[in-house]
Scaffold this active site. Sequence first.
Site, PDB file in Angstrom:
ATOM      1  N   LYS A 167       0.904  -1.378  -0.026  1.00  0.00           N
ATOM      2  CA  LYS A 167       0.037  -0.271  -0.123  1.00  0.00           C
ATOM      3  C   LYS A 167       0.704   1.343  -0.172  1.00  0.00           C
ATOM      4  O   LYS A 167       0.704   1.953   0.789  1.00  0.00           O
ATOM      5  CB  LYS A 167      -0.794  -0.201   0.953  1.00  0.00           C
ATOM      6  CG  LYS A 167      -1.655  -1.100   1.314  1.00  0.00           C
ATOM      7  CD  LYS A 167      -2.681  -1.441   0.064  1.00  0.00           C
ATOM      8  CE  LYS A 167      -2.405  -2.565  -0.897  1.00  0.00           C
ATOM      9  NZ  LYS A 167      -3.300  -2.579  -2.103  1.00  0.00           N
ATOM     10  N   ASP A 230      -7.616   0.030  -5.859  1.00  0.00           N
ATOM     11  CA  ASP A 230      -6.286   0.567  -6.257  1.00  0.00           C
ATOM     12  C   ASP A 230      -6.228   1.875  -7.334  1.00  0.00           C
ATOM     13  O   ASP A 230      -5.924   2.787  -7.110  1.00  0.00           O
ATOM     14  CB  ASP A 230      -5.196  -0.420  -6.489  1.00  0.00           C
ATOM     15  CG  ASP A 230      -3.728   0.455  -6.705  1.00  0.00           C
ATOM     16  OD1 ASP A 230      -3.294   0.720  -5.719  1.00  0.00           O
ATOM     17  OD2 ASP A 230      -3.522   0.242  -7.915  1.00  0.00           O
ATOM     18  N   GLU A 234      -6.006   5.711  -7.098  1.00  0.00           N
ATOM     19  CA  GLU A 234      -5.103   6.632  -8.025  1.00  0.00           C
ATOM     20  C   GLU A 234      -5.748   7.914  -8.595  1.00  0.00           C
ATOM     21  O   GLU A 234      -5.107   8.631  -8.705  1.00  0.00           O
ATOM     22  CB  GLU A 234      -4.447   5.665  -8.960  1.00  0.00           C
ATOM     23  CG  GLU A 234      -3.620   4.632  -8.511  1.00  0.00           C
ATOM     24  CD  GLU A 234      -2.800   3.781  -9.567  1.00  0.00           C
ATOM     25  OE1 GLU A 234      -2.142   3.012  -9.702  1.00  0.00           O
ATOM     26  OE2 GLU A 234      -3.581   3.841 -10.806  1.00  0.00           O
TER      27      GLU A 234
END
Length: 492
Positions: A167, A230, A234
């Site tokens: 992470k 994820d 972003e």
Amino acid sequence: MQWDFTSKVFETEVINLAGTQERILRGGRDRFNLLSQAFEGVKQIGVIGWGSQGPAQAQNLRESLEGADIRVKVGLRPGSSSMAQAREAGFTEDNGTLGEMYEVIRESDIVLLLISDAAQADNYEQIFDALRPGATLGLSHGFLLQHLENEGTAFPPSNNIIAVCPKGMGPSVRRLYEQGRDINGSGINSSFAVVQDVNGKATDQALGWSIALGSPYTFMTTLKNEYKSDVSGERAVLLGAVHGAVEALFRRFIQSGDMSDAEAFKNSVESITGPISKTISHEGILALYQSLDDEGQLKFARMYTLAYPIFYGLIMEIYDDVECGNEVRSVVAAGKRLSEFPMGNIAGTRMWRVGEKVRAERDENNIPLHAETAGLYAALMMAQVDLLLSKGHSYSEICNESIIEAVDSLNPYMHARGVDYMVDNCSTTARLGARKWGPRFDHIIEQEVFTGFDSDIEIDENRIQAFVQHPVHKALEVCSELRPSVDISLGI
């Protein structure tokens, strides 16, 4: 319990996060002695690629496995410019730890595929052909799974398919591992997933990989969930949204006529990457609100309650585009263009030129925690938290992807080098996402959030109370107990 797994090697534990139970693995160097058991039968781990994650993972694995009869070998394309960097890190042809990409894949028992997303999309068929039957394919991102689904194909059935997804950026994975030489448990948290287990060893291989990377806290997910959270992250609070937010805030403060360029930069960018991030990292999101005086809390609440529903809608749009495969398709399509039409940089604009001077003259003790900026940033985080909750993600994944990764990995790098540096130097997938969605956040903040803030709309008391009483605050407290005992030391 949904997020449960069994290990034959490692002792695990169950934590309670906002009323839900999850099994996790606590890391630390005192567990390195179990790695040989986790990697039973493995003679070579091939690390394919030398991008963001490659250098960190190869070096961390090599050091963690010191004394074990397991070789860590880096595989790169012939003539790759990264060959020299790998040699500088001690991976060489002479000592048998550096070789041609497909040769390393063919001879490895575990293959960690850390090449770019576009390269995975272009080369997955040859990679699958080179895998030995029974070997394990490891991924640190779910991009390839979504691409295979878009293509109507799947992973080879005779291989373990696992994922360990730190992470944080590769440099953070390495920096905190190095700090962990002196402070046991210092590292970057990771999620893990098992897609296929053909020999009963996949779970412990994944857990061993995470321990070897230095992860202080490893939690379970699915590769599909990892990819969705994820890639959405972003484009939202981790990069795209924060880029759009600081651009809008900087202009707002300049146009107010009350701040110089430098002051506007401090109250927007520096405030987020400095005291706001540090407060969240050590005390939680709620502490931002509680640390303000009465006037500051009113400004925070007004900005938060106006921004939250707008951000939620935009992050939902991002998630939907990721979930249906459109974002992967756009990245793959862009990869075909970029060789002829490369992305430019954003660092030459007025705001980022100001940032260079501000960072050069920075006094860490004189960076304001601006109430409006804090309210806007908290709304971003909480909108992403609630969207992921609505989609069934675990609290571990939500806390790490929406909060911990931002304040403990990415934002410290932005503080040291600038948001512009991060936008210009992250992975191609993230760069494309930041450029696509950052302007959307910028425009919607200026057009809807700021106009609402400056009008006579009353504060939505129910929404601010929902924030104050949100169960994620308790979940984050538990996650924070597992964080490294030190902040990342960048040394830059």
